[in-house]
Design a protein around this motif. Structure first.
Motif, short mmCIF file in Angstrom:
data_model
loop_
_atom_site.label_atom_id
_atom_site.label_comp_id
_atom_site.label_asym_id
_atom_site.label_seq_id
_atom_site.Cartn_x
_atom_site.Cartn_y
_atom_site.Cartn_z
N ALA B 79 0.98 -0.93 -0.14
CA ALA B 79 -0.23 0.28 0.33
C ALA B 79 0.79 1.20 -0.14
O ALA B 79 2.14 1.20 0.70
CB ALA B 79 -0.57 0.29 1.19
N SER B 80 0.66 1.99 -0.83
CA SER B 80 1.22 3.17 -0.94
C SER B 80 1.43 4.18 0.79
O SER B 80 1.88 5.14 0.48
CB SER B 80 0.75 3.91 -2.10
N THR B 81 0.91 3.69 1.45
CA THR B 81 0.36 4.38 2.61
C THR B 81 2.01 3.78 3.50
O THR B 81 2.18 4.80 4.45
CB THR B 81 -0.36 4.23 2.55
N PHE B 82 3.03 3.51 2.62
CA PHE B 82 4.24 2.63 3.83
C PHE B 82 5.49 3.28 3.04
O PHE B 82 6.04 2.00 2.50
CB PHE B 82 4.06 1.37 3.80
N PRO B 83 5.66 4.74 1.97
CA PRO B 83 6.43 4.84 1.75
C PRO B 83 8.11 4.14 2.38
O PRO B 83 9.19 3.97 1.37
CB PRO B 83 6.66 5.97 1.39
N LYS B 84 8.26 3.85 3.60
CA LYS B 84 9.43 4.14 3.95
C LYS B 84 9.18 3.00 3.88
O LYS B 84 10.93 2.21 3.97
CB LYS B 84 9.47 4.62 5.86
N MET B 85 8.53 1.47 4.84
CA MET B 85 8.86 0.82 4.09
C MET B 85 9.28 -0.31 2.66
O MET B 85 9.45 -1.09 2.69
CB MET B 85 7.33 -0.64 5.41
#
Lengths: 539, 416
Positions: B79-85
């Motif tokens: 999911a794009s809400t996890f850019p750092k991951m």
């Protein structure tokens, strides 16, 4: 919810009213006291003691001496009210000159609202567990209140059990139904859970293992388990609550062939006690409580004994795993169970009478100390020649701390404010302390977090550090001399007087303190007593 | 706080049997393969939506508005809400096909914490308890099994049939001080109180020598006192951590918890659980998941990075999991409901293979069963093996029923 300070807002009181429903209950009418020998408990107690004595001599055991009356009073109050006795009660007890005052006090406690409330909570653990379950269909608080009502009314236990197994309706309106609705999860009734729990709670048999395979120890078969589960196979959630109106047949998928088989209600033994007619749950209820079903009375006797001693009568097995009624290896223990079970059945299956019989027996009244040179003592309490050391439950520990700190008896007649504090503190403390849940009668030791909580916790501080509301200040200000301070502190915490060594040690401590610091010295003493082994263990 | 020396003197004076272990071989100085293994479980309480985390299906009827981004693992999109991951996924593997039969929070939590379904006749130990039992640690004075948890409805990982002493030690507010760890009165009064205790204990012992010592009451008290005076308590403090490090984890309870977890692992703690609650998104799932991702993404990514930088990742398994997933179907309140039939977890470290994606769920949400279903027990069998604990070892429960540490098959794809 955490209560930060002693001085709680009025909202707390309001919340307690809402949560517990105390306010809407009318004051209890005076009920006739159970007379001290309760219509001939004496002969039953005599038979019980005769059997125990026989077992001691057979095993070469020396019974411990009788415990002193205050020690027994402590056990009794912990078992029936969940706290140590208050100073007020101790004083009254000591002024009671009647012969066998302990039996009078047992009767009095059995008529006390504290008994019905506390015991119903303990029993509820066996019947519905401790989980919150699905709030929408399960109301544990209603169930516990219902149990408490039944105890107050001295309702026969078999009637209570039939209600639990067979009642139809809504869990709020018919609280006994919560026994059934507690097993509602994942949008369906768990028939296996219901069958397993009913047999464990009411017959003291662990049959759950047979859900997946034949029981490794006893002779329970998987097919027998399926038949019991089928007794709940018509149970459904309808618009009028729980009923037995399910139309589809009860099917089980075979674990090996994966084929579905229709299962009819059946019981693993005593098929002749199962009525031919009625809804499956009604039939099961009749079978469970049938007068010839000896497991039924034995199971509750074993459990009530367990609640009073902290260890079931058949002490080397789980409380819900009785030996077979005819197992010769258990002849001796089964005979003891049967003395109590027969008395229970013959006298209207009155739980309060059962408690009175157990409390009146020498097993409940022997010391937890043995002479150092006693022969062959097991000291484990398996033969009841010595009272076992058993760790108190979290709510008994906190209840005792609160009771000790308050001097007066905390019950429903106490000021609302005191009760509100007690309610929230018990909940917080029990949560922090760790609730042993359903397996409360298993052997267990304390933990490091519990030690930290007792030594350094906020509740401990509020209850021991001098403040206008607690015993510390009152003892420091009103006891005539240091020695009396020590004596009162021991009485409120440990329900006994200090030994000479203890008295000298702590009297010196208090005498050394300047008058300004006297309350600090008393606080230190109460802290010390709260943290002792003796405080946290039944003995 | 009672000083260590004052306690030791006191203990010697009272003739306590308890002695403090040596502090020579400090776990904190060990690195790489020399280190004993630890487990950090990031517990996503409430049941996180697989579709808004590690298994998005954008552009399908079940995908909702969630979009996906590429990661450092070719072909793996999250999911794009996890850019750092997305920048850290090469340290991890993803299982997208976990299956359980428990769709209720209490029962589901029990199942995923222990690997076993609830059974009324036995309480199974949680995985953290099993690890502390099977892999004891010398020189560690703080509990080996710790939960950094807050929030309502939380299920404490228990010791089960191993005993209450294996229950997780619970810290409510990680990085914000310890509860009940300091005496409420000064040193001299504390000492006086304990001196008094010896007198009371002596009176109780009389005539009850053996049963009284079997209560272990004093041992627990002594252990608690040792812990109160241990230097290792600083593992719970994050004040000395550089501000940039703390900021990278995120100034949230969960972020602080992840930082404390790293410090605890360095000290030699065997199993740490860090709880993030708020995943029970029956309503407004997509906004709720965004809020959660904003907390989880920096904390998990920084934790993995931090462990890797400090050469601790080979000896630490990080598992990010909740009690179940959420329904592919979006309900009328824009929420998703409980779904134990195909949900995700992220697992990293401990020498397990990285960059692997195990299993797949149906993008249309029509099939209940995912491809390559993975029961929870398989996950723990894999995890135990990676930590050199034999999952097939049987322990006798108090009623004499032998029980394997974990039933199930190792997940071959993850064996490194």
């Amino acid at each position: 919810m955490r209560l930060p300070t002693v001085v709680a807002p009025l909202a707390v009181v309001a919340a307690v009213l809402g949560v517990t429903g105390y306010a809407v209950q009318p004051p209890l009418p005076d009920r006739p006291l159970v007379s001290a020998d309760t219509g001939g408990t004496a002969s039953t107690i005599e038979r019980l003691e005769g059997l125990l004595a026989k077992s001691w001599s057979a095993h070469g055991l020396t019974a411990a001496a009788p415990a002193d009356d205050l020690t027994v009073l402590r056990r009794l109050t912990l078992a029936l009210a969940g706290t140590v006795p208050s100073l007020e009660e101790i004083r009254r007890f000591e002024n009671d000159t009647r012969p066998d005052r302990l039996s009078h006090w047992t009767a009095q406690l059995l008529n006390d609202v504290r008994f019905a409330d506390y015991f119903s909570e303990r029993l509820a653990r066996a019947f519905v567990g401790v989980d919150g379950g699905q709030f929408i269909v399960f109301r544990r608080d209603r169930f516990t209140a219902w149990l408490s009502e039944q105890l107050k009314k001295r309702r026969p236990y078999d009637e209570m059990v039939r209600d639990m197994i067979a009642t139809d309706g809504v869990w709020t309106d018919k609280p006994a139904v919560n026994f059934i609705s507690a097993a509602y999860a994942n949008d369906a009734f768990d028939e296996n859970k219901l069958a397993g729990r009913a047999v464990r709670a009411f017959l003291g048999q662990r049959i759950d293992c047979a859900q997946c395979h034949d029981h490794p120890f006893a002779h329970w078969k998987q097919s027998e388990f399926e038949g019991l589960a089928a007794c709940f196979g018509k149970t459904r959630m309808s618009i009028v609550g729980v009923d037995d109106g399910r139309k589809t047949p009860f099917e089980i998928e075979d674990r090996k062939t994966l084929e579905k088989r229709v299962i009819e209600p059946a019981v693993p033994f005593g098929a002749e006690w199962l009525p031919a007619d009625g809804s499956p749950r009604k039939r099961l209820a009749a079978w469970v409580t049938h007068p010839d079903n000896r497991r039924f009375d034995r199971a509750i006797v074993n459990r009530v004994w367990g609640l009073m001693f902290g260890r079931p009568l058949i002490a080397d097995r789980p409380v819900d795993d009785l030996p077979d009624p005819d197992d010769p290896a258990f002849n001796e223990q089964n005979a003891v169970l049967d003395v109590l079970a027969d008395d229970f059945r013959r006298h209207g299956r009155d739980l309060r009478r059962l408690v009175a019989v157990v409390a009146g027996s020498s097993a409940f009244r022997v010391d937890s100390r043995v002479p150092e040179n006693a022969s062959g003592s097991t000291a484990g309490g398996c033969h009841w020649e010595v009272f076992p050391l058993v760790r108190l439950r979290p709510e008994q520990v906190v209840g005792s701390m609160l009771q000790a700190a308050s001097i007066r008896t905390i019950d429903r007649n106490s000021h609302l404010f005191t009760r509100a504090l007690r309610f929230f503190r018990e909940r917080d403390f029990v949560e922090d302390f760790g609730d042993p849940g359903e397996n409360e009668l298993g052997e267990r030791v304390g933990t490091v977090p519990q030690a930290l909580l007792r030594m350094n916790g906020e509740l401990q501080k509020d209850l021991t550090e001098p403040n206008p509301f607690n015993a510390t200040t009152r003892i420091a200000n009103s006891a005539p001399d240091p020695a009396s301070c020590v004596e009162v502190a021991y009485l409120i915490c440990l329900t006994r007087r200090p030994t000479t060594e203890e008295s000298e040690f702590f009297t010196n401590r208090i005498s050394e303190a300047s008058s300004k610091k006297r309350d600090e010295a008393v606080a230190d003493l109460i802290w010390t007593l709260f943290n002792s082994t003796e405080f946290s263990w039944n003995h | 706080m009672v000083s260590r020396r004052s306690f030791l003197g006191r203990a010697a004076a009272l003739g306590l049997s308890f002695s403090l272990p040596a502090l020579t071989a400090r776990a904190v100085e060990r690195r790489g393969s020399e280190r004993p293994m630890s487990l950090i479980t990031l517990w996503m309480q409430g049941g996180p939506s697989q579709l808004e985390t590690w298994d998005p299906h954008p552009g399908t009827p079940i995908g909702g508005p969630t979009t996906a981004i590429d990661t450092t693992v070719p072909g793996l999109r999250i999911a794009s809400t996890f850019p750092k991951m997305a920048e850290m996924m090469h340290h991890t593997s993803v299982i997208r096909s976990l299956v359980s039969k428990e769709g209720d929070h209490e029962r589901g939590s029990y199942h995923v914490l222990t690997g076993y379904r609830p059974d009324p006749t036995v309480v199974h130990p949680s995985v953290g308890a099993v690890l502390s039992h099977e892999l004891p640690a010398t020189g560690v004075e703080i509990p080996l099994h710790i939960s950094l948890a807050g929030g309502a409805g939380f299920t404490l990982p228990r010791g089960g049939y191993l005993g209450d002493e294996y229950d997780a030690f619970r810290i409510y507010e990680p990085g914000r001080g310890l509860i009940n760890m300091r005496s409420r009165v000064g040193d001299s009064r504390t000492d006086r109180r304990r001196d008094g205790l010896a007198v009371v204990e002596r009176a109780f012992q009389a005539g009850r020598t053996r049963p009284a010592s079997e209560t272990l009451h004093r041992q627990m008290l002594d252990k608690a006192v040792a812990m109160m005076s241990s230097e290792q308590l600083t593992a719970f403090d994050i004040d000395k951590e550089p501000a940039a490090v703390a900021a990278a984890y995120g100034d949230t309870r969960f972020g602080r918890g992840c930082l404390v977890a790293r410090r605890l692992v360095e000290t030699g703690v065997r199993s740490v659980q860090v709880v993030l609650d708020g995943f029970d998104t029956h309503t407004d799932n997509f906004e709720g998941c965004k809020t959660q991702a904003a907390i989880l993404d920096p904390a998990l990514a920084t934790l993995l990075n931090d462990l890797a930088q400090r050469d601790l990742l080979a000896s630490t398994i990080v598992l990010c999991i909740g009690e179940f997933g959420r329904t592919p179907r979006i309900n009328p309140l824009d929420g998703r409901d409980h779904w134990p039939g195909g949900f995700s977890c992220v697992i990293a470290g401990g020498g397990l293979k990285t960059g692997v994606v195990v299993g797949a769920t149906d993008p249309e949400g029509l099939r209940r069963e995912p491809e390559r279903p993975v029961p929870i027990a398989d996950l723990y069998t894999t995890l135990f093996q990676a930590m050199s604990v034999d999952p097939s070892r049987e322990i006798n429960t108090p009623i004499g029923r032998p029980m394997k540490l974990s039933e199930g098959q190792a997940i071959g794809e993850l064996n490194g």
